[in-house]
Design a protein around this motif. Structure first.
Motif, mmCIF file in Angstrom:
data_model
loop_
_atom_site.group_PDB
_atom_site.id
_atom_site.type_symbol
_atom_site.label_atom_id
_atom_site.label_comp_id
_atom_site.label_asym_id
_atom_site.label_seq_id
_atom_site.Cartn_x
_atom_site.Cartn_y
_atom_site.Cartn_z
ATOM 1 N N VAL A 185 -18.900 47.841 -117.255
ATOM 2 C CA VAL A 185 -20.173 48.129 -117.917
ATOM 3 C C VAL A 185 -20.121 47.737 -119.387
ATOM 4 O O VAL A 185 -21.028 47.090 -119.913
ATOM 5 N N GLU A 186 -19.031 48.149 -120.070
ATOM 6 C CA GLU A 186 -18.940 47.958 -121.513
ATOM 7 C C GLU A 186 -18.626 46.519 -121.906
ATOM 8 O O GLU A 186 -19.219 45.977 -122.832
ATOM 9 N N ARG A 187 -17.670 45.913 -121.204
ATOM 10 C CA ARG A 187 -17.183 44.599 -121.627
ATOM 11 C C ARG A 187 -17.918 43.462 -120.936
ATOM 12 O O ARG A 187 -18.042 42.381 -121.503
ATOM 13 N N ARG A 188 -18.373 43.710 -119.702
ATOM 14 C CA ARG A 188 -19.018 42.651 -118.922
ATOM 15 C C ARG A 188 -20.508 42.876 -118.717
ATOM 16 O O ARG A 188 -21.217 41.943 -118.317
ATOM 17 N N GLY A 189 -20.976 44.087 -118.954
ATOM 18 C CA GLY A 189 -22.398 44.365 -118.780
ATOM 19 C C GLY A 189 -22.848 44.363 -117.335
ATOM 20 O O GLY A 189 -24.016 44.094 -117.044
ATOM 21 N N VAL A 190 -21.929 44.658 -116.404
ATOM 22 C CA VAL A 190 -22.244 44.637 -114.975
ATOM 23 C C VAL A 190 -22.004 46.021 -114.393
ATOM 24 O O VAL A 190 -20.971 46.645 -114.652
ATOM 25 N N LYS A 191 -22.962 46.497 -113.570
ATOM 26 C CA LYS A 191 -22.871 47.843 -113.010
ATOM 27 C C LYS A 191 -22.716 47.881 -111.490
ATOM 28 O O LYS A 191 -22.602 48.967 -110.922
ATOM 29 N N ASN A 192 -22.737 46.735 -110.804
ATOM 30 C CA ASN A 192 -22.685 46.782 -109.346
ATOM 31 C C ASN A 192 -21.248 46.931 -108.845
ATOM 32 O O ASN A 192 -20.300 46.405 -109.423
ATOM 33 N N LEU A 193 -21.098 47.662 -107.747
ATOM 34 C CA LEU A 193 -19.778 48.017 -107.236
ATOM 35 C C LEU A 193 -18.932 46.822 -106.781
ATOM 36 O O LEU A 193 -17.715 46.818 -106.992
ATOM 37 N N PRO A 194 -19.505 45.783 -106.126
ATOM 38 C CA PRO A 194 -18.664 44.649 -105.741
ATOM 39 C C PRO A 194 -17.963 43.990 -106.933
ATOM 40 O O PRO A 194 -16.799 43.592 -106.839
ATOM 41 N N TYR A 195 -18.659 43.878 -108.060
ATOM 42 C CA TYR A 195 -18.052 43.289 -109.254
ATOM 43 C C TYR A 195 -16.948 44.202 -109.784
ATOM 44 O O TYR A 195 -15.867 43.729 -110.179
ATOM 45 N N ILE A 196 -17.214 45.507 -109.772
ATOM 46 C CA ILE A 196 -16.209 46.460 -110.249
ATOM 47 C C ILE A 196 -14.985 46.420 -109.350
ATOM 48 O O ILE A 196 -13.848 46.479 -109.819
ATOM 49 N N GLU A 197 -15.208 46.294 -108.038
ATOM 50 C CA GLU A 197 -14.075 46.226 -107.125
ATOM 51 C C GLU A 197 -13.230 44.974 -107.385
ATOM 52 O O GLU A 197 -12.007 44.999 -107.262
ATOM 53 N N ALA A 198 -13.888 43.881 -107.758
ATOM 54 C CA ALA A 198 -13.139 42.661 -108.081
ATOM 55 C C ALA A 198 -12.220 42.905 -109.275
ATOM 56 O O ALA A 198 -11.084 42.405 -109.311
ATOM 57 N N ILE A 199 -12.685 43.688 -110.251
ATOM 58 C CA ILE A 199 -11.845 44.029 -111.398
ATOM 59 C C ILE A 199 -10.659 44.871 -110.948
ATOM 60 O O ILE A 199 -9.508 44.623 -111.340
ATOM 61 N N VAL A 200 -10.933 45.870 -110.097
ATOM 62 C CA VAL A 200 -9.866 46.718 -109.570
ATOM 63 C C VAL A 200 -8.829 45.879 -108.820
ATOM 64 O O VAL A 200 -7.621 46.054 -108.985
ATOM 65 N N ARG A 201 -9.317 44.942 -108.021
ATOM 66 C CA ARG A 201 -8.425 44.091 -107.238
ATOM 67 C C ARG A 201 -7.565 43.218 -108.152
ATOM 68 O O ARG A 201 -6.352 43.052 -107.913
ATOM 69 N N ASN A 202 -8.161 42.666 -109.183
ATOM 70 C CA ASN A 202 -7.396 41.835 -110.118
ATOM 71 C C ASN A 202 -6.325 42.659 -110.836
ATOM 72 O O ASN A 202 -5.197 42.189 -111.043
ATOM 73 N N TRP A 203 -6.678 43.874 -111.237
ATOM 74 C CA TRP A 203 -5.697 44.741 -111.889
ATOM 75 C C TRP A 203 -4.556 45.061 -110.929
ATOM 76 O O TRP A 203 -3.395 45.119 -111.334
ATOM 77 N N TYR A 204 -4.913 45.289 -109.662
ATOM 78 C CA TYR A 204 -3.885 45.572 -108.671
ATOM 79 C C TYR A 204 -2.928 44.383 -108.531
ATOM 80 O O TYR A 204 -1.711 44.551 -108.488
ATOM 81 N N ASN A 205 -3.499 43.190 -108.472
ATOM 82 C CA ASN A 205 -2.669 41.988 -108.346
ATOM 83 C C ASN A 205 -1.736 41.816 -109.533
ATOM 84 O O ASN A 205 -0.640 41.259 -109.416
ATOM 85 N N ASP A 206 -2.189 42.286 -110.702
ATOM 86 C CA ASP A 206 -1.372 42.182 -111.914
ATOM 87 C C ASP A 206 -0.455 43.386 -112.113
ATOM 88 O O ASP A 206 0.221 43.488 -113.141
#
Length: 362
Positions: A185-206
């Motif tokens: 929300v703060e850094r990307r300005g996106v509130k939908n769950l699929p986009y948020i899940e992509a962030i979670v997935r990327n963090w998991y991969n890292d």
């Protein structure tokens, strides 16, 4: 006469992937799991008897550890879309993998739900109870409340169930899931769950599955966002979205005034108001900037200067009073060098002279 098709020296074939996998299953998996599934599916689709493929083959082809391949099949088996087939009482890692038909699974599951009303009811009650039980855990309950606040809306049960899946699928702590929502929300300005899940997935991969690892990542890759987080946390405001004016003020501290993070956080500590604010701290830091303060040591020097003028002023007043008393009492009078008899003789002569002048005037 015969008919012959020319064969190619390279693989130019096609591997059909069901949309159900792409739409429903792929978003819930990390990149390694998806790659293992797709490559294994390709091998299964090709059915080339001249090529022997197994988990070791996939490991070498994708250049990943064999353990990652095995974890991938564990994940997909748990999701119910593959079956691992191997002889009993054996731990051979190169077992057979059977890919289940996703369309058939989808149809069977939905037909069973519609034909068995009791089953449908039990499924609905189970999901509701699952959410109720989750909300009894303080960390989960706080996470949902903070996510609602960040998104500025009430998340529905289906969305909460999806968020719980993230915790399970990616082995994420609730506070990291919450931070993913905040970051989106703060850094990307996106509130939908699929986009948020992509962030979670990327963090998991890292490997960013806890707050310490995540904040170190921000410090190295997104210093500005890291500073925002430290300042807002120091003021106790990190559970709500930042305002644009707050970002602009914080940017001034570091980009224009060249303050260190240590000094900025020290300024935050000076805000003792019941409701701390970035604007109040900005006033403190502006004053420090005007006085040339750039380090905490400079503040200590300034504090000493503030104390010294009061002390020296008091000393000056004491000295002034002492000087006045000294000047009065140390005054050397002319009579100090005569004896009492001499003083009486001088006084008598002055009286006689005065009397003579008085008679002459008369």
């Amino acid at each position: 006469m015969s008919f012959v098709l020319q064969t190619t020296d390279m693989d130019l074939g096609d591997t059909p992937i069901e949309n159900i996998f792409i739409n429903d299953y792929m978003p819930m998996a990390n990149g390694t799991y998806v790659k293992v599934y797709l490559l294994g599916y390709k091998y299964a689709h090709d059915r080339d008897i001249n090529i022997e493929v197994n988990n070791t083959t996939i490991s070498k082809h994708l250049d990943i550890p064999l353990e990652d391949v095995l974890r991938s099949w564990d994940f997909w088996e748990e999701k119910g879309i593959i079956e691992k087939i191997r002889p009993e009482n054996t731990r051979n890692v190169n077992y057979e993998v059977k890919f289940l038909n996703l369309k058939q699974l989808y149809i069977k599951n939905n037909i069973n739900l519609w034909l068995e009303d009791d089953s449908l009811a039990k499924t609905y009650v189970y999901n509701t109870r699952d959410l109720v039980d989750a909300n009894k855990v303080p960390e989960i309950n706080n996470m949902f409340n903070n996510i609602d606040h960040i998104l500025r809306k009430q998340t529905v049960p289906g969305e909460k169930k999806k968020i719980l899946d993230w915790i399970h699928d990616y082995n994420m702590n609730p506070d990291v899931i919450e931070k993913a929502v905040y970051y989106s929300v703060e850094r990307r300005g996106v509130k939908n769950l699929p986009y948020i899940e992509a962030i979670v997935r990327n963090w998991y991969n890292d490997g960013l599955t806890n707050m310490e690892a995540l904040m170190n990542h921000f410090k190295e890759s997104d210093e500005k966002y890291y500073r925002y987080q430290r300042v807002m946390k120091a003021l106790g405001l990190d559970k709500r979205p930042m305002r644009d004016e707050e970002r602009k003020l914080i940017d001034i501290w570091f980009e224009k005034w060249k303050f260190t993070l240590e000094l900025a956080l020290h300024g935050c500590e000076q805000d003792k108001n019941p409701t701390p604010s970035v604007s109040y701290v900005n006033g403190i830091l502006r004053s420090w900037n005007e006085k040339g303060i750039k380090t905490i040591e400079d503040i200590e020097v300034l504090d000493k200067r503030k104390e010294n003028p009061k002390t020296s002023g008091a000393k000056k007043q004491v000295k002034k009073a002492q000087a006045s008393v000294t000047r009065f009492h140390n005054f050397e009078q002319r009579t100090d060098k005569y004896s009492s008899a001499q003083l009486e003789d001088i006084a008598r002569k002055k009286r006689d002279a005065y009397s003579q002048r008085a008679k002459g005037d008369a």
